[in-house]
Design a protein around this motif. Structure first.
Motif, mmCIF file in Angstrom:
data_model
loop_
_atom_site.group_PDB
_atom_site.id
_atom_site.type_symbol
_atom_site.label_atom_id
_atom_site.label_comp_id
_atom_site.label_asym_id
_atom_site.label_seq_id
_atom_site.Cartn_x
_atom_site.Cartn_y
_atom_site.Cartn_z
ATOM 1 N N ILE A 77 3.628 14.373 -0.252
ATOM 2 C CA ILE A 77 3.421 12.917 0.509
ATOM 3 C C ILE A 77 4.081 12.579 1.430
ATOM 4 O O ILE A 77 3.410 12.162 2.728
ATOM 5 N N ASP A 78 5.269 13.012 1.580
ATOM 6 C CA ASP A 78 6.038 12.455 2.640
ATOM 7 C C ASP A 78 5.614 13.431 4.000
ATOM 8 O O ASP A 78 6.151 13.124 5.107
ATOM 9 N N HIS A 79 5.204 14.867 3.646
ATOM 10 C CA HIS A 79 5.179 15.664 4.701
ATOM 11 C C HIS A 79 2.947 15.185 5.453
ATOM 12 O O HIS A 79 3.031 15.369 6.692
ATOM 13 N N ILE A 80 2.747 14.711 4.344
ATOM 14 C CA ILE A 80 1.216 13.881 4.779
ATOM 15 C C ILE A 80 1.555 12.598 5.637
ATOM 16 O O ILE A 80 1.008 12.830 6.802
ATOM 17 N N SER A 81 2.408 11.629 5.183
ATOM 18 C CA SER A 81 2.674 10.825 6.112
ATOM 19 C C SER A 81 3.468 11.364 7.397
ATOM 20 O O SER A 81 2.806 10.952 8.947
ATOM 21 N N MET A 82 4.013 12.153 7.827
ATOM 22 C CA MET A 82 4.617 11.910 8.484
ATOM 23 C C MET A 82 3.362 13.496 9.597
ATOM 24 O O MET A 82 3.783 12.745 10.682
ATOM 25 N N GLU A 109 3.415 9.391 -10.073
ATOM 26 C CA GLU A 109 4.316 9.664 -9.805
ATOM 27 C C GLU A 109 5.100 9.870 -8.699
ATOM 28 O O GLU A 109 6.122 8.494 -8.419
ATOM 29 N N ASN A 110 4.610 10.388 -8.173
ATOM 30 C CA ASN A 110 5.390 11.324 -6.828
ATOM 31 C C ASN A 110 4.992 10.104 -5.315
ATOM 32 O O ASN A 110 5.655 9.553 -4.886
ATOM 33 N N ILE A 111 3.389 9.160 -5.519
ATOM 34 C CA ILE A 111 3.720 8.430 -4.777
ATOM 35 C C ILE A 111 4.286 6.580 -4.887
ATOM 36 O O ILE A 111 4.563 7.261 -4.267
ATOM 37 N N ARG A 112 4.644 6.713 -6.436
ATOM 38 C CA ARG A 112 5.503 5.575 -6.493
ATOM 39 C C ARG A 112 6.539 6.086 -5.725
ATOM 40 O O ARG A 112 7.462 5.141 -5.236
ATOM 41 N N ARG A 113 7.450 7.174 -6.025
ATOM 42 C CA ARG A 113 8.636 7.288 -5.807
ATOM 43 C C ARG A 113 8.206 7.586 -3.949
ATOM 44 O O ARG A 113 9.192 6.757 -3.322
ATOM 45 N N SER A 114 7.394 8.022 -3.471
ATOM 46 C CA SER A 114 6.413 7.843 -1.873
ATOM 47 C C SER A 114 7.148 6.045 -1.424
ATOM 48 O O SER A 114 7.734 5.767 -0.319
ATOM 49 N N LEU A 125 0.372 2.996 1.875
ATOM 50 C CA LEU A 125 0.238 1.863 0.481
ATOM 51 C C LEU A 125 -0.124 1.581 -0.767
ATOM 52 O O LEU A 125 -0.357 0.401 -1.072
ATOM 53 N N GLY A 126 -0.012 3.084 -1.123
ATOM 54 C CA GLY A 126 -1.015 2.827 -2.809
ATOM 55 C C GLY A 126 -1.268 3.825 -2.948
ATOM 56 O O GLY A 126 -0.969 5.235 -2.352
ATOM 57 N N ALA A 127 -1.956 4.050 -4.598
ATOM 58 C CA ALA A 127 -2.878 5.346 -4.279
ATOM 59 C C ALA A 127 -4.604 4.706 -4.888
ATOM 60 O O ALA A 127 -4.529 3.994 -5.320
ATOM 61 N N HIS A 128 -5.093 6.221 -4.279
ATOM 62 C CA HIS A 128 -6.364 5.749 -3.752
ATOM 63 C C HIS A 128 -6.625 6.863 -5.534
ATOM 64 O O HIS A 128 -6.611 8.347 -5.179
ATOM 65 N N MET A 129 -7.085 6.623 -6.849
ATOM 66 C CA MET A 129 -8.107 7.292 -7.920
ATOM 67 C C MET A 129 -9.270 7.838 -7.541
ATOM 68 O O MET A 129 -9.556 6.943 -7.929
ATOM 69 N N ALA A 156 -2.398 2.513 -17.237
ATOM 70 C CA ALA A 156 -2.239 1.153 -17.149
ATOM 71 C C ALA A 156 -0.657 0.621 -16.525
ATOM 72 O O ALA A 156 0.127 0.003 -16.590
ATOM 73 N N GLU A 157 0.094 1.621 -16.872
ATOM 74 C CA GLU A 157 1.066 2.345 -16.303
ATOM 75 C C GLU A 157 1.309 2.612 -15.030
ATOM 76 O O GLU A 157 2.910 2.386 -14.476
ATOM 77 N N TYR A 158 0.623 3.246 -14.366
ATOM 78 C CA TYR A 158 0.495 2.670 -12.640
ATOM 79 C C TYR A 158 -0.338 1.659 -12.233
ATOM 80 O O TYR A 158 -0.627 1.876 -11.080
ATOM 81 N N LEU A 159 -0.338 0.641 -12.715
ATOM 82 C CA LEU A 159 -1.174 -0.388 -11.910
ATOM 83 C C LEU A 159 -0.169 -1.235 -10.655
ATOM 84 O O LEU A 159 -0.598 -1.233 -9.550
ATOM 85 N N ASP A 160 1.172 -0.907 -10.777
ATOM 86 C CA ASP A 160 2.062 -1.095 -9.442
ATOM 87 C C ASP A 160 1.219 0.154 -9.150
ATOM 88 O O ASP A 160 2.220 -0.443 -7.050
ATOM 89 N N VAL A 161 1.055 0.823 -8.654
ATOM 90 C CA VAL A 161 0.724 2.230 -7.325
ATOM 91 C C VAL A 161 -0.395 2.182 -6.983
ATOM 92 O O VAL A 161 -0.898 2.294 -6.307
ATOM 93 N N ILE A 162 -1.631 2.094 -8.333
ATOM 94 C CA ILE A 162 -2.883 2.015 -7.671
ATOM 95 C C ILE A 162 -3.193 1.058 -7.027
ATOM 96 O O ILE A 162 -3.318 -0.037 -7.248
ATOM 97 N N ARG A 163 -4.182 0.920 -6.020
ATOM 98 C CA ARG A 163 -5.568 0.379 -5.484
ATOM 99 C C ARG A 163 -6.430 1.033 -5.505
ATOM 100 O O ARG A 163 -7.220 -1.051 -4.689
ATOM 101 N N VAL A 164 -6.675 1.917 -5.363
ATOM 102 C CA VAL A 164 -8.196 1.784 -5.317
ATOM 103 C C VAL A 164 -8.607 2.959 -6.175
ATOM 104 O O VAL A 164 -7.903 4.067 -6.504
ATOM 105 N N ILE A 165 -10.083 2.733 -7.443
ATOM 106 C CA ILE A 165 -10.365 3.211 -8.145
ATOM 107 C C ILE A 165 -11.455 3.760 -7.727
ATOM 108 O O ILE A 165 -12.006 3.342 -7.866
ATOM 109 N N THR A 166 -11.850 4.873 -7.512
ATOM 110 C CA THR A 166 -13.609 5.140 -7.129
ATOM 111 C C THR A 166 -14.085 5.435 -9.411
ATOM 112 O O THR A 166 -13.154 6.797 -9.940
ATOM 113 N N LEU A 167 -15.004 5.020 -9.267
ATOM 114 C CA LEU A 167 -15.517 5.276 -11.033
ATOM 115 C C LEU A 167 -17.746 5.202 -9.838
ATOM 116 O O LEU A 167 -18.273 4.936 -9.579
#
Length: 392
Positions: A77-82, A109-114, A125-129, A156-167
Protein backbone atom coordinates in the motif's frame (compact mmCIF):
# COMPACT_ATOMS: atom_id res chain seq x y z
CA UNK A 1 5.60 23.93 10.72
CA UNK A 2 6.98 26.97 8.91
CA UNK A 3 4.40 28.97 7.00
CA UNK A 4 4.62 28.40 3.25
CA UNK A 5 3.45 30.22 0.16
CA UNK A 6 2.75 29.47 -3.50
CA UNK A 7 3.08 32.35 -5.96
CA UNK A 8 2.39 32.79 -9.68
CA UNK A 9 -0.27 30.09 -9.73
CA UNK A 10 -3.75 29.86 -11.23
CA UNK A 11 -5.65 28.73 -8.13
CA UNK A 12 -8.63 26.48 -8.86
CA UNK A 13 -11.53 27.08 -6.49
CA UNK A 14 -14.98 25.54 -6.57
CA UNK A 15 -16.52 28.13 -8.89
CA UNK A 16 -13.62 30.10 -10.30
CA UNK A 17 -9.93 30.23 -11.08
CA UNK A 18 -7.98 32.93 -9.23
CA UNK A 19 -5.00 34.66 -10.78
CA UNK A 20 -2.53 36.96 -9.07
CA UNK A 21 -3.01 35.61 -5.54
CA UNK A 22 -0.54 34.11 -3.10
CA UNK A 23 -1.69 30.87 -1.45
CA UNK A 24 -0.59 30.59 2.19
CA UNK A 25 -0.49 27.28 4.05
CA UNK A 26 1.15 25.12 6.68
CA UNK A 27 -0.58 21.81 7.45
CA UNK A 28 -3.79 23.67 6.58
CA UNK A 29 -4.82 26.27 4.02
CA UNK A 30 -4.30 29.66 5.66
CA UNK A 31 -5.57 32.01 3.00
CA UNK A 32 -5.23 33.60 -0.42
CA UNK A 33 -3.86 37.12 -0.42
CA UNK A 34 -2.74 39.80 -2.88
CA UNK A 35 0.64 40.23 -1.21
CA UNK A 36 2.56 39.32 1.93
CA UNK A 37 4.74 41.27 4.29
CA UNK A 38 8.26 41.12 2.77
CA UNK A 39 9.65 40.79 6.28
CA UNK A 40 7.63 37.65 6.98
CA UNK A 41 9.67 34.46 6.83
CA UNK A 42 8.09 32.05 4.34
CA UNK A 43 9.02 28.99 2.33
CA UNK A 44 8.21 29.94 -1.26
CA UNK A 45 7.08 27.72 -4.12
CA UNK A 46 6.82 29.27 -7.59
CA UNK A 47 4.00 27.77 -9.67
CA UNK A 48 5.34 29.53 -12.78
CA UNK A 49 1.91 30.21 -14.23
CA UNK A 50 0.65 26.65 -13.83
CA UNK A 51 -2.55 25.50 -12.17
CA UNK A 52 -2.75 25.16 -8.38
CA UNK A 53 -5.45 22.66 -7.54
CA UNK A 54 -6.86 20.60 -4.70
CA UNK A 55 -5.29 17.16 -4.68
CA UNK A 56 -7.22 14.30 -6.24
CA UNK A 57 -9.01 11.69 -4.14
CA UNK A 58 -9.27 8.29 -5.85
CA UNK A 59 -11.90 6.25 -4.03
CA UNK A 60 -11.46 3.17 -6.23
CA UNK A 61 -7.96 1.99 -7.11
CA UNK A 62 -6.57 -1.54 -6.87
CA UNK A 63 -2.93 -0.80 -7.50
CA UNK A 64 -0.19 0.95 -9.46
CA UNK A 65 3.52 0.77 -10.13
CA UNK A 66 3.68 -3.03 -9.81
CA UNK A 67 1.81 -3.27 -6.49
CA UNK A 68 -1.75 -4.26 -5.60
CA UNK A 69 -3.92 -3.80 -2.53
CA UNK A 70 -4.34 -7.58 -2.35
CA UNK A 71 -0.59 -8.21 -2.20
CA UNK A 72 0.37 -9.90 1.04
CA UNK A 73 3.46 -7.73 1.52
CA UNK A 74 2.71 -5.17 4.20
CA UNK A 75 4.40 -2.32 2.35
CA UNK A 76 2.46 -2.75 -0.93
CA UNK A 77 0.00 0.00 0.00
CA UNK A 78 2.86 2.36 0.79
CA UNK A 79 4.35 1.77 -2.66
CA UNK A 80 1.00 2.50 -4.29
CA UNK A 81 0.71 5.65 -2.20
CA UNK A 82 4.08 6.97 -3.34
CA UNK A 83 3.43 6.08 -6.97
CA UNK A 84 0.05 7.73 -7.36
CA UNK A 85 1.06 10.96 -5.66
CA UNK A 86 3.15 11.51 -8.81
CA UNK A 87 -0.15 11.68 -10.71
CA UNK A 88 -1.75 14.18 -8.32
CA UNK A 89 -3.47 11.88 -5.83
CA UNK A 90 -3.32 13.11 -2.23
CA UNK A 91 -5.84 10.68 -0.75
CA UNK A 92 -7.20 7.29 -1.81
CA UNK A 93 -9.09 4.14 -0.95
CA UNK A 94 -7.19 0.96 -1.89
CA UNK A 95 -9.73 -1.48 -3.31
CA UNK A 96 -9.91 -5.18 -2.48
CA UNK A 97 -11.01 -7.93 -4.84
CA UNK A 98 -13.20 -11.02 -4.63
CA UNK A 99 -10.81 -13.59 -3.18
CA UNK A 100 -10.76 -15.94 -0.19
CA UNK A 101 -11.97 -14.35 3.04
CA UNK A 102 -8.54 -14.76 4.59
CA UNK A 103 -6.94 -12.80 1.75
CA UNK A 104 -9.51 -10.01 2.04
CA UNK A 105 -8.95 -9.74 5.79
CA UNK A 106 -5.18 -9.69 5.31
CA UNK A 107 -5.57 -6.86 2.79
CA UNK A 108 -7.78 -4.88 5.17
CA UNK A 109 -5.24 -5.37 7.96
CA UNK A 110 -2.46 -4.08 5.70
CA UNK A 111 -4.58 -1.06 4.78
CA UNK A 112 -5.23 -0.40 8.46
CA UNK A 113 -1.51 -0.43 9.22
CA UNK A 114 -0.83 1.91 6.31
CA UNK A 115 -3.40 4.34 7.68
CA UNK A 116 -1.70 4.23 11.07
CA UNK A 117 1.76 4.81 9.55
CA UNK A 118 0.57 7.94 7.77
CA UNK A 119 3.39 7.68 5.23
CA UNK A 120 4.98 10.21 2.92
CA UNK A 121 2.81 9.74 -0.15
CA UNK A 122 -0.93 10.02 -0.74
CA UNK A 123 -2.95 9.48 2.45
CA UNK A 124 -4.75 6.17 2.83
CA UNK A 125 -8.28 7.25 3.77
CA UNK A 126 -9.68 3.75 4.24
CA UNK A 127 -10.58 0.80 2.04
CA UNK A 128 -13.01 0.24 -0.80
CA UNK A 129 -14.26 -3.31 -0.48
CA UNK A 130 -15.21 -4.36 -4.01
CA UNK A 131 -16.55 -7.86 -3.68
CA UNK A 132 -17.22 -10.53 -2.63
CA UNK A 133 -20.85 -9.37 -2.26
CA UNK A 134 -21.56 -9.26 -5.99
CA UNK A 135 -23.68 -11.10 -8.57
CA UNK A 136 -22.00 -13.96 -10.48
CA UNK A 137 -23.51 -12.87 -13.79
CA UNK A 138 -21.94 -9.40 -13.40
CA UNK A 139 -18.65 -10.51 -11.91
CA UNK A 140 -16.44 -8.76 -14.47
CA UNK A 141 -12.83 -9.62 -13.58
CA UNK A 142 -13.74 -11.03 -10.15
CA UNK A 143 -13.33 -14.73 -9.42
CA UNK A 144 -16.74 -16.36 -9.20
CA UNK A 145 -15.41 -19.08 -6.88
CA UNK A 146 -15.22 -16.60 -3.99
CA UNK A 147 -18.45 -14.64 -4.48
CA UNK A 148 -20.61 -14.52 -1.32
CA UNK A 149 -23.98 -13.16 -0.27
CA UNK A 150 -23.67 -9.97 1.82
CA UNK A 151 -22.49 -11.04 5.27
CA UNK A 152 -22.05 -8.59 8.14
CA UNK A 153 -19.84 -10.99 10.10
CA UNK A 154 -17.20 -10.87 7.36
CA UNK A 155 -16.66 -7.12 7.83
CA UNK A 156 -17.56 -6.54 11.49
CA UNK A 157 -13.94 -6.33 12.69
CA UNK A 158 -12.89 -3.92 9.95
CA UNK A 159 -15.44 -1.13 10.20
CA UNK A 160 -12.67 1.24 11.28
CA UNK A 161 -11.01 0.68 7.88
CA UNK A 162 -13.79 0.16 5.33
CA UNK A 163 -15.24 3.33 3.81
CA UNK A 164 -17.01 1.96 0.71
CA UNK A 165 -18.56 -1.44 0.04
CA UNK A 166 -19.61 -2.40 -3.48
CA UNK A 167 -22.49 -4.86 -3.45
CA UNK A 168 -25.25 -6.31 -5.59
CA UNK A 169 -28.33 -5.49 -3.47
CA UNK A 170 -30.46 -8.18 -5.13
CA UNK A 171 -28.16 -10.68 -3.38
CA UNK A 172 -29.08 -9.18 0.00
CA UNK A 173 -32.27 -10.99 1.01
CA UNK A 174 -34.74 -8.63 2.63
CA UNK A 175 -32.02 -5.94 2.56
CA UNK A 176 -30.80 -7.37 5.86
CA UNK A 177 -27.19 -6.30 5.27
CA UNK A 178 -28.14 -2.81 4.13
CA UNK A 179 -30.25 -2.35 7.27
CA UNK A 180 -27.41 -3.61 9.48
CA UNK A 181 -25.04 -1.09 7.91
CA UNK A 182 -27.27 1.84 8.85
CA UNK A 183 -25.61 1.67 12.28
CA UNK A 184 -22.31 2.54 10.53
CA UNK A 185 -22.96 5.69 8.46
CA UNK A 186 -19.23 6.19 7.86
CA UNK A 187 -19.42 3.23 5.44
CA UNK A 188 -20.89 4.03 2.03
CA UNK A 189 -22.85 1.28 0.30
CA UNK A 190 -22.38 1.39 -3.47
CA UNK A 191 -24.37 -0.57 -6.03
CA UNK A 192 -22.15 -2.41 -8.47
CA UNK A 193 -21.50 -5.74 -10.18
CA UNK A 194 -25.26 -6.03 -9.98
CA UNK A 195 -27.88 -7.90 -12.00
CA UNK A 196 -30.76 -6.05 -10.35
CA UNK A 197 -33.85 -4.87 -12.16
CA UNK A 198 -34.73 -1.19 -12.22
CA UNK A 199 -37.29 -1.75 -9.46
CA UNK A 200 -34.86 -3.72 -7.28
CA UNK A 201 -32.20 -1.04 -7.68
CA UNK A 202 -34.60 1.80 -6.89
CA UNK A 203 -35.76 0.02 -3.73
CA UNK A 204 -32.16 -0.56 -2.62
CA UNK A 205 -31.37 3.13 -3.15
CA UNK A 206 -34.42 4.02 -1.08
CA UNK A 207 -33.23 1.69 1.70
CA UNK A 208 -29.63 2.84 1.89
CA UNK A 209 -27.47 2.70 -1.26
CA UNK A 210 -25.61 6.03 -1.62
CA UNK A 211 -23.35 5.54 -4.62
CA UNK A 212 -22.75 3.55 -7.78
CA UNK A 213 -19.55 1.70 -8.61
CA UNK A 214 -18.11 2.40 -12.10
CA UNK A 215 -21.41 3.39 -13.67
CA UNK A 216 -22.40 1.44 -16.82
CA UNK A 217 -19.79 -1.26 -16.21
CA UNK A 218 -20.77 -4.63 -14.67
CA UNK A 219 -24.45 -3.82 -14.16
CA UNK A 220 -27.78 -4.18 -16.00
CA UNK A 221 -27.84 -1.59 -18.75
CA UNK A 222 -30.40 0.96 -19.83
CA UNK A 223 -33.22 -0.02 -22.16
CA UNK A 224 -36.34 2.05 -22.76
CA UNK A 225 -38.58 -0.80 -21.57
CA UNK A 226 -36.16 -2.12 -18.96
CA UNK A 227 -34.13 0.74 -17.41
CA UNK A 228 -32.04 -1.60 -15.25
CA UNK A 229 -29.50 -0.52 -12.64
CA UNK A 230 -28.23 2.24 -14.95
CA UNK A 231 -31.73 3.72 -15.19
CA UNK A 232 -32.13 3.69 -11.40
CA UNK A 233 -28.79 5.46 -10.94
CA UNK A 234 -29.69 8.12 -13.50
CA UNK A 235 -33.12 8.66 -11.96
CA UNK A 236 -31.81 8.98 -8.40
CA UNK A 237 -29.54 11.58 -6.83
CA UNK A 238 -26.87 9.14 -5.61
CA UNK A 239 -23.21 9.69 -6.51
CA UNK A 240 -21.74 7.69 -9.36
CA UNK A 241 -18.16 6.69 -10.12
CA UNK A 242 -16.99 6.74 -13.72
CA UNK A 243 -13.80 5.45 -15.30
CA UNK A 244 -13.06 8.24 -17.80
CA UNK A 245 -10.44 6.39 -19.85
CA UNK A 246 -12.50 6.62 -23.09
CA UNK A 247 -12.64 2.81 -23.10
CA UNK A 248 -14.91 1.78 -20.24
CA UNK A 249 -17.34 4.50 -21.34
CA UNK A 250 -17.66 6.17 -24.74
CA UNK A 251 -16.48 9.77 -24.26
CA UNK A 252 -19.73 11.03 -25.76
CA UNK A 253 -21.46 9.78 -22.59
CA UNK A 254 -19.56 12.25 -20.37
CA UNK A 255 -21.63 15.25 -21.48
CA UNK A 256 -24.89 13.32 -21.27
CA UNK A 257 -24.04 12.17 -17.79
CA UNK A 258 -23.14 15.72 -16.73
CA UNK A 259 -26.53 16.96 -17.87
CA UNK A 260 -28.53 14.10 -16.34
CA UNK A 261 -26.71 13.64 -13.03
CA UNK A 262 -25.16 17.07 -12.61
CA UNK A 263 -21.45 17.63 -12.13
CA UNK A 264 -21.85 17.57 -8.35
CA UNK A 265 -22.80 13.88 -8.41
CA UNK A 266 -20.04 12.52 -10.66
CA UNK A 267 -16.87 11.06 -9.13
CA UNK A 268 -13.88 10.37 -11.33
CA UNK A 269 -11.99 7.19 -10.41
CA UNK A 270 -9.25 5.12 -12.03
CA UNK A 271 -10.10 1.53 -11.01
CA UNK A 272 -6.40 1.11 -11.82
CA UNK A 273 -4.48 -2.10 -11.22
CA UNK A 274 -0.79 -2.85 -10.66
CA UNK A 275 0.18 -2.23 -14.30
CA UNK A 276 -0.72 1.48 -14.09
CA UNK A 277 2.42 3.53 -14.86
CA UNK A 278 4.23 0.41 -16.12
CA UNK A 279 4.94 -1.21 -19.49
CA UNK A 280 2.52 -3.35 -21.48
CA UNK A 281 2.60 -7.04 -20.67
CA UNK A 282 1.04 -9.81 -18.61
CA UNK A 283 0.08 -9.15 -14.99
CA UNK A 284 -2.40 -10.44 -12.42
CA UNK A 285 -5.52 -9.00 -10.83
CA UNK A 286 -7.39 -10.76 -8.05
CA UNK A 287 -5.48 -13.96 -8.73
CA UNK A 288 -6.34 -13.96 -12.45
CA UNK A 289 -3.98 -13.34 -15.37
CA UNK A 290 -4.63 -10.15 -17.33
CA UNK A 291 -3.11 -8.75 -20.51
CA UNK A 292 -2.19 -5.06 -20.66
CA UNK A 293 -1.70 -3.06 -23.85
CA UNK A 294 -1.23 0.70 -24.14
CA UNK A 295 -4.94 1.35 -23.57
CA UNK A 296 -6.68 -1.35 -21.56
CA UNK A 297 -6.47 -4.32 -19.21
CA UNK A 298 -8.34 -7.49 -20.18
CA UNK A 299 -8.82 -11.09 -19.15
CA UNK A 300 -8.03 -13.78 -21.72
CA UNK A 301 -11.70 -13.74 -22.86
CA UNK A 302 -11.54 -9.98 -23.54
CA UNK A 303 -13.35 -8.85 -20.38
CA UNK A 304 -12.15 -5.46 -19.15
CA UNK A 305 -10.26 -5.92 -15.87
CA UNK A 306 -9.69 -2.60 -14.17
CA UNK A 307 -7.65 0.04 -15.96
CA UNK A 308 -4.26 1.68 -16.32
CA UNK A 309 -5.82 5.14 -16.04
CA UNK A 310 -4.35 7.85 -13.79
CA UNK A 311 -6.38 10.61 -12.17
CA UNK A 312 -4.72 13.47 -14.04
CA UNK A 313 -5.61 11.81 -17.35
CA UNK A 314 -9.18 11.13 -16.19
CA UNK A 315 -9.58 14.88 -15.63
CA UNK A 316 -7.99 15.64 -19.00
CA UNK A 317 -10.23 13.15 -20.84
CA UNK A 318 -13.38 14.57 -19.28
CA UNK A 319 -12.35 18.14 -20.11
CA UNK A 320 -11.53 17.31 -23.73
CA UNK A 321 -14.90 15.64 -24.32
CA UNK A 322 -17.33 18.02 -22.57
CA UNK A 323 -18.16 21.69 -22.23
CA UNK A 324 -17.71 21.56 -18.45
CA UNK A 325 -15.51 24.14 -16.76
CA UNK A 326 -12.13 22.97 -15.51
CA UNK A 327 -13.06 23.83 -11.92
CA UNK A 328 -16.16 21.61 -12.15
CA UNK A 329 -14.14 18.68 -13.43
CA UNK A 330 -11.37 19.13 -10.87
CA UNK A 331 -13.96 18.85 -8.13
CA UNK A 332 -15.30 15.61 -9.63
CA UNK A 333 -11.86 14.27 -8.69
CA UNK A 334 -11.54 16.01 -5.32
CA UNK A 335 -14.54 17.62 -3.61
CA UNK A 336 -17.18 15.15 -4.78
CA UNK A 337 -15.36 12.08 -3.42
CA UNK A 338 -14.68 14.00 -0.21
CA UNK A 339 -18.41 14.68 0.12
CA UNK A 340 -19.26 11.03 -0.41
CA UNK A 341 -16.81 10.04 2.33
CA UNK A 342 -18.08 12.77 4.66
CA UNK A 343 -14.70 14.53 4.88
CA UNK A 344 -15.48 17.63 2.81
CA UNK A 345 -14.85 19.82 5.84
CA UNK A 346 -11.23 18.59 5.83
CA UNK A 347 -10.34 17.79 2.22
CA UNK A 348 -11.41 18.16 -1.39
CA UNK A 349 -11.02 21.86 -2.13
CA UNK A 350 -8.75 24.81 -1.55
CA UNK A 351 -10.43 26.64 1.30
CA UNK A 352 -9.23 28.20 4.55
CA UNK A 353 -8.97 25.64 7.35
CA UNK A 354 -8.88 22.56 5.14
CA UNK A 355 -5.88 20.25 4.86
CA UNK A 356 -3.16 21.59 2.58
CA UNK A 357 -3.58 18.84 -0.03
CA UNK A 358 -2.42 20.72 -3.10
CA UNK A 359 -1.12 19.87 -6.55
CA UNK A 360 0.45 21.95 -9.30
CA UNK A 361 -0.05 20.82 -12.90
CA UNK A 362 0.57 22.33 -16.33
CA UNK A 363 -1.68 22.84 -19.35
CA UNK A 364 -1.04 19.25 -20.45
CA UNK A 365 -2.12 17.95 -17.01
CA UNK A 366 1.36 16.78 -16.14
CA UNK A 367 1.65 16.93 -12.36
CA UNK A 368 4.66 19.00 -11.32
CA UNK A 369 4.27 19.09 -7.52
CA UNK A 370 2.16 17.19 -5.00
CA UNK A 371 1.72 18.46 -1.44
CA UNK A 372 0.02 16.32 1.22
CA UNK A 373 -1.02 18.04 4.43
CA UNK A 374 1.57 20.74 3.83
CA UNK A 375 4.49 18.46 2.98
CA UNK A 376 5.90 18.10 -0.54
CA UNK A 377 5.84 14.39 -1.38
CA UNK A 378 6.63 14.73 -5.06
CA UNK A 379 8.28 17.30 -7.32
CA UNK A 380 9.08 16.95 -10.99
CA UNK A 381 12.43 18.58 -11.69
CA UNK A 382 11.54 19.37 -15.30
CA UNK A 383 8.21 19.92 -17.01
CA UNK A 384 8.67 16.79 -19.07
CA UNK A 385 6.27 13.86 -18.82
CA UNK A 386 9.07 11.44 -19.61
CA UNK A 387 11.51 12.84 -17.07
CA UNK A 388 12.44 10.71 -14.09
CA UNK A 389 10.53 11.86 -11.01
CA UNK A 390 12.09 13.14 -7.83
CA UNK A 391 10.60 11.71 -4.65
CA UNK A 392 11.10 13.80 -1.54
Amino acid sequence: MTKKAIKNGRIILKDEILDGKVLLYDEKILGMVDAVDPKEELEWLDARGNYVSPGFIDIHIHGAGGFDAMDEEEDAIDHISMGICERGVTGFLPATMTMAKERIHKALENIRRSMERNGRGARVLGAHMEGPFIHPERKGAHNEVYILKPDYSLIAEYLDVIRVITLAPEQDEGHKFIHQMKAHPQVVLSIGHSNATFEEAMEAIKVGIRSATHLFNAMTGFHHRNPGVVGAILKSDIFCEIIADNIHIHPGIYSILGKVKGTDRIILITDAMRAACLKCGTYDLGGQTVNVDDQAVRLADGTLAGSILTMNHAVKNFLENTDCDLSEIIHMASLNPAKLLGIEDQKGSIAVGKDADIIIFNKDFEVLTTIVEGQVCFRREKEDANHCCERL
